[in-house]
Design a protein around this motif. Structure first.
Motif, PDB file in Angstrom:
ATOM      1  N   ASN A 151      49.638  29.820  39.692  1.00  0.00           N
ATOM      2  CA  ASN A 151      48.425  30.613  39.837  1.00  0.00           C
ATOM      3  C   ASN A 151      47.639  30.764  38.531  1.00  0.00           C
ATOM      4  OD1 ASN A 151      50.577  32.128  41.918  1.00  0.00           O
ATOM      5  ND2 ASN A 151      48.621  31.481  42.744  1.00  0.00           N
ATOM      6  N   GLN A 197      53.738  35.629  36.267  1.00  0.00           N
ATOM      7  CA  GLN A 197      53.693  34.952  37.563  1.00  0.00           C
ATOM      8  C   GLN A 197      54.343  35.824  38.642  1.00  0.00           C
ATOM      9  OE1 GLN A 197      52.197  31.844  38.550  1.00  0.00           O
ATOM     10  NE2 GLN A 197      52.618  32.817  40.513  1.00  0.00           N
ATOM     11  N   SER A 198      55.424  36.501  38.310  1.00  0.00           N
ATOM     12  CA  SER A 198      56.060  37.425  39.268  1.00  0.00           C
ATOM     13  C   SER A 198      55.100  38.534  39.645  1.00  0.00           C
ATOM     14  CB  SER A 198      57.334  38.026  38.679  1.00  0.00           C
ATOM     15  OG  SER A 198      58.305  37.029  38.497  1.00  0.00           O
ATOM     16  N   ASN A 219      52.522  37.150  41.968  1.00  0.00           N
ATOM     17  CA  ASN A 219      53.065  36.955  43.315  1.00  0.00           C
ATOM     18  C   ASN A 219      53.007  38.239  44.120  1.00  0.00           C
ATOM     19  OD1 ASN A 219      53.624  34.319  42.572  1.00  0.00           O
ATOM     20  ND2 ASN A 219      55.815  34.673  42.280  1.00  0.00           N
TER      21      ASN A 219
END
Length: 119
Positions: free
Chosen positions: A8, A33-34, A37
């Motif tokens: 992303n 990134q977590s 998400n």
């Protein structure tokens, strides 16, 4: 760094606006990134900064952005509350909040000693 591991985000989002280089650290990007998400789309307003970046030059020592372990994300209002909650749950240890006037954002980093502040 293999940007394919962070589907992303793009390297260009994190490049220093002063020198054009990017030196983000995988440990930080994995955590970001977590967060992405869980939270959904986010706009990065500042990523890596070289020590010669005008903002870093005003400091006694270059800050967390120059380590590749920090980013500023444009977010405001109710989204900012949700964003903060998720950032804390995911273990970000440095959180700076700018939620007045224009240019609202939240700074995230992975510093050794936890801290929360406002701008």
């Amino acid at each position: 760094m293999d940007w394919a591991e962070y589907p992303n985000f793009r390297s260009a989002e994190f490049r220093c606006r002063h020198c054009g280089r990017e030196k983000m650290q995988p440990a930080f990007m994995e955590r970001l990134q977590s967060l992405r998400n869980e939270f959904g789309p986010m706009v990065i307003t500042s990523g890596w900064r070289c020590p010669e970046h005008p903002v870093e030059k005003t400091k006694a020592h270059p800050g967390m952005h120059s380590t590749g372990m920090a980013a500023d994300v444009a977010v405001q209002g109710a989204d900012a509350v949700r964003f903060l909650r998720l950032a804390l749950e995911l273990g970000f240890t440095g959180i700076g909040v700018q939620q007045k006037g224009t240019g609202r954002f939240i700074h995230l980093d992975l510093r050794a000693v936890p801290a929360i502040w406002s701008y």
